[in-house]
Design a protein around this motif. Structure first.
Motif, PDB file in Angstrom:
ATOM      1  N   SER A   1       0.832  -1.213   0.000  1.00 38.54           N
ATOM      2  CA  SER A   1       0.000   0.000   0.000  1.00 38.54           C
ATOM      3  C   SER A   1       0.866   1.263   0.000  1.00 38.54           C
ATOM      4  CB  SER A   1      -1.005   0.007   1.151  1.00 38.54           C
ATOM      5  OG  SER A   1      -0.381  -0.293   2.347  1.00 38.54           O
TER       6      SER A   1
ATOM      7  N   LYS B   1       0.493   3.785  -3.182  1.00 38.99           N
ATOM      8  CA  LYS B   1       0.105   5.193  -3.012  1.00 38.99           C
ATOM      9  C   LYS B   1       1.076   6.129  -3.719  1.00 38.99           C
ATOM     10  CE  LYS B   1      -1.830   4.743   1.515  1.00 38.99           C
ATOM     11  NZ  LYS B   1      -1.509   4.795   2.908  1.00 38.99           N
TER      12      LYS B   1
ATOM     13  N   TYR C   1      -5.511   5.808  -6.593  1.00 43.10           N
ATOM     14  CA  TYR C   1      -5.112   4.696  -5.738  1.00 43.10           C
ATOM     15  C   TYR C   1      -6.357   4.063  -5.115  1.00 43.10           C
ATOM     16  CZ  TYR C   1      -3.672   2.403  -1.421  1.00 43.10           C
ATOM     17  OH  TYR C   1      -3.526   1.505  -0.402  1.00 43.10           O
TER      18      TYR C   1
ATOM     19  N   ASP D   1      -7.429   1.014  -2.464  1.00 44.40           N
ATOM     20  CA  ASP D   1      -7.051  -0.014  -1.496  1.00 44.40           C
ATOM     21  C   ASP D   1      -8.268  -0.911  -1.283  1.00 44.40           C
ATOM     22  OD1 ASP D   1      -6.573  -1.470   0.809  1.00 44.40           O
ATOM     23  OD2 ASP D   1      -6.573   0.270   2.136  1.00 44.40           O
TER      24      ASP D   1
ATOM     25  N   GLU E   1      -3.307  11.810  -0.109  1.00 39.28           N
ATOM     26  CA  GLU E   1      -2.560  10.621   0.291  1.00 39.28           C
ATOM     27  C   GLU E   1      -3.528   9.508   0.626  1.00 39.28           C
ATOM     28  OE1 GLU E   1       0.588  10.649   2.972  1.00 39.28           O
ATOM     29  OE2 GLU E   1       1.556  12.383   2.045  1.00 39.28           O
ATOM     30  N   GLY E   2      -3.678   8.565  -0.251  1.00 38.24           N
ATOM     31  CA  GLY E   2      -4.544   7.431   0.024  1.00 38.24           C
ATOM     32  C   GLY E   2      -6.002   7.679  -0.303  1.00 38.24           C
TER      33      GLY E   2
END
Ligand code: DC
Length: 218
Positions: free
Chosen positions: A14, A18, A28, A30, A71-72
């Protein structure tokens, strides 16, 4: 273009996924968070996680939204921001149970295919290159030995919980691996045409550079 990154917990997928998404200006995704969201929802309802019918209904009904962030990703479950709650160990253990259930996988895989159909995504999980997008342009499988993966997890946890125990965490990593690799549906395996990256001796930036080099060469 779809970049699939699979591998066990703690392999560094991960973190790498990212950064790669940022560098390529891709989205991205997840997918582990989706299994976690179903587990959290079931746990909050005090549902029996092993009851296939009840868990299937929860998975079907739950509205999971993945909102891209700098971020993410942010995760909304029925409109509620559950991003931080999903990181909890109890939710992770629940996710491993619901992820072994065919109906749950069917529902979540359909959502994942929908999210990826326009391309421009880096998707991380366990079965992205084998089941979700078997025709992905790039399929990476990240590995690291269990001791190193346990050590990474330990360093992460220690900040919040000073009594975290390294040996225990390594045992947990091994147990979770065993469950993920040996379940009947969508077990964690490398795609036949996947590229294996052993990250045991590399830091995240080195892993990212290796992946970007492979992508650029193509
Ligand atoms: O990567 P993670 O720890 O957030 O994943 C949580 C659980 O969900 C873990 O047991 C593996 C499972 N999972 C899966 O079966 N398939 C995926 N594509 C992603 C996660």
């Amino acid at each position: 273009m779809i970049i699939a990154i699979d591998g066990p917990a703690g392999s560094g997928k991960s973190t790498a996924a990212k950064i790669i998404a940022q560098r390529l200006n891709f989205r991205y995704i997840d997918t582990g968070a989706m299994y976690r969201a179903v587990a959290l929802s079931a746990q909050r309802k005090n549902a029996d996680l092993h009851d296939l019918d009840i868990i299937a209904k929860i998975a079907e009904k739950l509205d999971i939204q993945l909102i891209p962030q700098a971020e993410g990703q942010q995760v909304l479950a029925d409109g509620e921001d559950v991003t931080a709650l999903l990181k909890n160990e109890t939710v992770g253990a629940g996710a491993a149970i619901v992820a072994a259930q065919p109906k749950v996988r069917e529902v979540l895989i359909a959502k994942q295919r929908e999210l990826g159909k326009k391309g421009g995504v880096v998707m991380d999980g366990r079965d992205i290159g084998t089941v979700v997008f078997p025709n992905a342009e790039f399929k990476f499988f990240m590995e690291a030995n269990p001791e190193e993966r346990g050590r990474r997890r330990y360093l992460e946890l220690k900040e919040k919980n000073p009594s975290a125990n390294l040996e225990e965490i390594i045992e947990q990593v091994k147990r979770r691996d065993h469950e993920d690799r040996n379940r009947k549906i969508s077990p964690l395996v490398m795609a036949e045409d996947g590229m294996l990256l052993d990250t045991t001796r590399f830091n995240p930036n080195e892993v990212v550079e290796q992946i970007l080099e492979i992508i650029e060469k193509k």
